[in-house]
Design a protein around this motif. Sequence first.
Motif, PDB file in Angstrom:
ATOM      1  N   ALA A   1      71.362 125.249  20.503  1.00  0.00           N
ATOM      2  CA  ALA A   1      70.216 125.766  21.271  1.00  0.00           C
ATOM      3  C   ALA A   1      68.995 125.955  20.371  1.00  0.00           C
ATOM      4  CB  ALA A   1      70.588 127.080  21.954  1.00  0.00           C
ATOM      5  N   VAL A   2      69.239 126.454  19.142  1.00  0.00           N
ATOM      6  CA  VAL A   2      68.122 126.640  18.208  1.00  0.00           C
ATOM      7  C   VAL A   2      67.500 125.281  17.867  1.00  0.00           C
ATOM      8  CG1 VAL A   2      67.535 127.319  15.835  1.00  0.00           C
ATOM      9  CG2 VAL A   2      68.913 128.830  17.250  1.00  0.00           C
ATOM     10  N   VAL A   3      68.354 124.289  17.618  1.00  0.00           N
ATOM     11  CA  VAL A   3      67.838 122.941  17.320  1.00  0.00           C
ATOM     12  C   VAL A   3      67.063 122.412  18.540  1.00  0.00           C
ATOM     13  CG1 VAL A   3      68.467 120.546  16.788  1.00  0.00           C
ATOM     14  CG2 VAL A   3      69.665 122.420  15.658  1.00  0.00           C
ATOM     15  N   GLY A   4      67.608 122.643  19.728  1.00  0.00           N
ATOM     16  CA  GLY A   4      66.942 122.184  20.958  1.00  0.00           C
ATOM     17  C   GLY A   4      65.578 122.835  21.146  1.00  0.00           C
ATOM     18  N   VAL A   5      65.507 124.145  20.917  1.00  0.00           N
ATOM     19  CA  VAL A   5      64.217 124.850  21.061  1.00  0.00           C
ATOM     20  C   VAL A   5      63.230 124.343  20.003  1.00  0.00           C
ATOM     21  CG1 VAL A   5      63.068 127.101  20.826  1.00  0.00           C
ATOM     22  CG2 VAL A   5      65.184 126.926  22.122  1.00  0.00           C
ATOM     23  N   PHE A   6      63.734 124.190  18.774  1.00  0.00           N
ATOM     24  CA  PHE A   6      62.846 123.739  17.690  1.00  0.00           C
ATOM     25  C   PHE A   6      62.296 122.333  17.993  1.00  0.00           C
ATOM     26  CE2 PHE A   6      62.183 121.622  13.567  1.00  0.00           C
ATOM     27  CZ  PHE A   6      61.178 122.437  13.075  1.00  0.00           C
ATOM     28  N   THR A   7      63.169 121.421  18.407  1.00  0.00           N
ATOM     29  CA  THR A   7      62.689 120.056  18.704  1.00  0.00           C
ATOM     30  C   THR A   7      61.724 120.088  19.897  1.00  0.00           C
ATOM     31  OG1 THR A   7      64.698 119.673  19.988  1.00  0.00           O
ATOM     32  CG2 THR A   7      64.668 118.793  17.745  1.00  0.00           C
ATOM     33  N   GLY A   8      61.991 120.996  20.839  1.00  0.00           N
ATOM     34  CA  GLY A   8      61.080 121.144  21.985  1.00  0.00           C
ATOM     35  C   GLY A   8      59.692 121.595  21.519  1.00  0.00           C
TER      36      GLY A   8
ATOM     37  N   ASP B   1      54.096 127.274  24.411  1.00  0.00           N
ATOM     38  CA  ASP B   1      53.183 127.464  25.527  1.00  0.00           C
ATOM     39  C   ASP B   1      53.872 128.329  26.574  1.00  0.00           C
ATOM     40  OD1 ASP B   1      51.624 127.137  27.892  1.00  0.00           O
ATOM     41  OD2 ASP B   1      50.668 125.420  26.922  1.00  0.00           O
ATOM     42  N   TRP B   2      53.251 129.463  26.888  1.00  0.00           N
ATOM     43  CA  TRP B   2      53.875 130.365  27.874  1.00  0.00           C
ATOM     44  C   TRP B   2      53.892 129.750  29.256  1.00  0.00           C
ATOM     45  CZ3 TRP B   2      57.086 133.860  26.515  1.00  0.00           C
ATOM     46  CH2 TRP B   2      56.962 134.472  25.270  1.00  0.00           C
ATOM     47  N   GLY B   3      53.155 128.649  29.401  1.00  0.00           N
ATOM     48  CA  GLY B   3      53.209 127.935  30.685  1.00  0.00           C
ATOM     49  C   GLY B   3      54.471 127.113  30.829  1.00  0.00           C
ATOM     50  N   ASP B   4      55.261 127.027  29.739  1.00  0.00           N
ATOM     51  CA  ASP B   4      56.505 126.269  29.817  1.00  0.00           C
ATOM     52  C   ASP B   4      57.684 127.230  29.996  1.00  0.00           C
ATOM     53  OD1 ASP B   4      58.492 124.440  29.748  1.00  0.00           O
ATOM     54  OD2 ASP B   4      58.348 124.008  27.617  1.00  0.00           O
ATOM     55  N   ALA B   5      58.080 127.393  31.240  1.00  0.00           N
ATOM     56  CA  ALA B   5      59.146 128.352  31.547  1.00  0.00           C
ATOM     57  C   ALA B   5      60.472 127.940  30.918  1.00  0.00           C
ATOM     58  CB  ALA B   5      59.307 128.469  33.057  1.00  0.00           C
ATOM     59  N   ARG B   6      60.725 126.634  30.823  1.00  0.00           N
ATOM     60  CA  ARG B   6      61.998 126.169  30.260  1.00  0.00           C
ATOM     61  C   ARG B   6      62.118 126.594  28.797  1.00  0.00           C
ATOM     62  NH1 ARG B   6      65.285 121.701  31.378  1.00  0.00           N
ATOM     63  NH2 ARG B   6      65.501 122.442  33.498  1.00  0.00           N
ATOM     64  N   LEU B   7      61.043 126.430  28.053  1.00  0.00           N
ATOM     65  CA  LEU B   7      61.049 126.786  26.628  1.00  0.00           C
ATOM     66  C   LEU B   7      61.311 128.287  26.458  1.00  0.00           C
ATOM     67  CD1 LEU B   7      60.540 125.787  23.720  1.00  0.00           C
ATOM     68  CD2 LEU B   7      58.127 126.245  24.060  1.00  0.00           C
ATOM     69  N   ALA B   8      60.595 129.099  27.239  1.00  0.00           N
ATOM     70  CA  ALA B   8      60.725 130.555  27.099  1.00  0.00           C
ATOM     71  C   ALA B   8      62.129 131.020  27.500  1.00  0.00           C
ATOM     72  CB  ALA B   8      59.666 131.246  27.950  1.00  0.00           C
TER      73      ALA B   8
ATOM     74  N   VAL C   1      65.135 132.766  25.226  1.00  0.00           N
ATOM     75  CA  VAL C   1      65.765 134.034  25.607  1.00  0.00           C
ATOM     76  C   VAL C   1      67.289 133.866  25.659  1.00  0.00           C
ATOM     77  CG1 VAL C   1      66.056 135.637  27.532  1.00  0.00           C
ATOM     78  CG2 VAL C   1      63.769 134.976  26.814  1.00  0.00           C
ATOM     79  N   MET C   2      67.725 132.708  26.163  1.00  0.00           N
ATOM     80  CA  MET C   2      69.169 132.440  26.246  1.00  0.00           C
ATOM     81  C   MET C   2      69.818 132.499  24.857  1.00  0.00           C
ATOM     82  SD  MET C   2      71.045 129.138  27.943  1.00  0.00           S
ATOM     83  CE  MET C   2      70.529 127.996  26.670  1.00  0.00           C
ATOM     84  N   VAL C   3      69.096 132.010  23.857  1.00  0.00           N
ATOM     85  CA  VAL C   3      69.625 132.061  22.487  1.00  0.00           C
ATOM     86  C   VAL C   3      69.902 133.517  22.095  1.00  0.00           C
ATOM     87  CG1 VAL C   3      69.117 131.598  20.052  1.00  0.00           C
ATOM     88  CG2 VAL C   3      68.448 129.932  21.785  1.00  0.00           C
TER      89      VAL C   3
ATOM     90  N   VAL D   1      67.825 129.175  33.192  1.00  0.00           N
ATOM     91  CA  VAL D   1      67.144 128.218  32.308  1.00  0.00           C
ATOM     92  C   VAL D   1      67.018 126.876  33.020  1.00  0.00           C
ATOM     93  CG1 VAL D   1      67.275 126.970  30.114  1.00  0.00           C
ATOM     94  CG2 VAL D   1      67.997 129.348  30.219  1.00  0.00           C
ATOM     95  N   TYR D   2      68.110 126.440  33.633  1.00  0.00           N
ATOM     96  CA  TYR D   2      68.105 125.126  34.278  1.00  0.00           C
ATOM     97  C   TYR D   2      67.096 125.075  35.429  1.00  0.00           C
ATOM     98  CZ  TYR D   2      69.616 120.796  36.354  1.00  0.00           C
ATOM     99  OH  TYR D   2      69.625 119.513  36.864  1.00  0.00           O
ATOM    100  N   PHE D   3      67.107 126.117  36.250  1.00  0.00           N
ATOM    101  CA  PHE D   3      66.250 126.086  37.445  1.00  0.00           C
ATOM    102  C   PHE D   3      64.825 126.599  37.174  1.00  0.00           C
ATOM    103  CE2 PHE D   3      70.493 126.117  39.469  1.00  0.00           C
ATOM    104  CZ  PHE D   3      70.372 124.926  40.167  1.00  0.00           C
ATOM    105  N   SER D   4      64.561 127.042  35.948  1.00  0.00           N
ATOM    106  CA  SER D   4      63.227 127.605  35.664  1.00  0.00           C
ATOM    107  C   SER D   4      62.111 126.606  35.953  1.00  0.00           C
ATOM    108  CB  SER D   4      63.153 128.081  34.209  1.00  0.00           C
ATOM    109  OG  SER D   4      63.384 126.990  33.341  1.00  0.00           O
TER     110      SER D   4
END
Lengths: 236, 224
Positions: free
Chosen positions: A85-92, A105-112, A116-118, A155-158
């Motif tokens: 998940a950390v690698v996924g967030v970092f690459t994102g 970007d706080w406009g990206d709900a998936r990233l935020a 949080v899931m981490v 996270v999925y449906f965000s």
Amino acid sequence: MKRVQLLLLLAVLALGYGGYLAFNSPLDVLQGEYTRMINIHVPTLWLAFLAFGVTALGSVLYLILKKERWDRLAASSAEIGVLFAVVGVFTGMVWGQAVWGQAWDWGDARLATTAVMVFVYVAYLVLRQSIEDPQKRAKRSAILGTVAVIQVPLVYFSVYLVRTLHQTPSIRPDGATMPTELLVSMLVNVAAFTLLYVALMAARMHVARVEAAAKFSEQIAGDTVSPPRLSEIQDV
Amino acid sequence: MSLWRQSLEIARIDLVVERRIGDTFRIILPFAVIALMIFSLAFGFDITSSGDAGPGVFWAIAILFGMQIALRSSALETESRRDLTTLLGLDPAARFLGRSISAAILLAGFTLVLFVAMLLLYSPELPGAWAGPLALALILTTIGLALLSTLAGEVTSGLRNRTALASLIVAPLVIPLVVGASQVLEAMERSSGILLWVLLLTTTDLVLLVAGVGLSRPLEEAAR
């Protein structure tokens, strides 16, 4: 242990092939070289979801069957899930910097929500470290592992719930929204990373088993016998 | 004694204890009101022009301070009290429900007063007919927060690092409630429906309720 080594070898080979496809797939006109990020970003986050799902499954099975192996499965999967998940967030974030002009970007709900899931699973791992008694640790973390999974659907449906920069899934029931070569490359990498997850899980569970056996020996015999040697513990 | 009666009795005892101690309204509430002011000053806002931030700041403080209120009731549970209620034949589910009910009641009172303080300090421009939907969001959020905090309180009971760890567990898991609650007002401002957000809050509450009741026996076993 040989099985772990074989799995790791297979995973490395599969990742090598995935890397080859990644560097030979077509590039998006706007994103250029950053298109290749899809080959790491999507598989790592898919594995984070899978790993946290396995943690929940292991937790539920531990609560029902009370077998230590399910606790080990849940804990090992959570550790590896946090890593992915950390690698996924970092690459994102790297991808976001290139495409949107800013890493966060706080406009990206998936990233935020992913970030949080981490933290949910970091809390799970901290809880485990805070409890000495193995049974108490297994029970309490199984309860948290069962509840924590509610974060995954959020996270999925965000991307559907809130206005967001992040795109909705590219693979839909009516077909994929990307070129076939890119899709194949991504799917091969998903399979390769999944193999890596399986290999890491096998290795981590082996270590957990060795740790548990060593601790058990200490508890029973104190200092009167020497701790078991690794070679005496049954192979994976 | 039925499960419901047992739960209400536990809630009543918790509330009596809280009335005697009075920390929620004597200490935590004033602290939360000060936090409302600190937020505004820290952002460097002229306090009269920071109305837009008001509801968001309110939800952030309500959740963070509310978490401490809800965690307090399980912190007051001593091992001897737990043993006593177990020997009396108290259903573990009733313990969980009762604790959650008392926490939800305290949280509802706390958030209501905090909301009034926010209205006075920030003077936000709220959409028309906001009271009903906001009350609904407030009730659903406090129920969810109470359930989640009770669960976290039980999972961490007796641990050395309990206070910090319980907060670390609750804070990320509370996100569906924060999103749902804050989006109710936003949806009203955009004149879009609030049903989706009410559904998110209700689903989260139900999942936590089922998880808490279903896991209450292993929770009790793990707490020993």
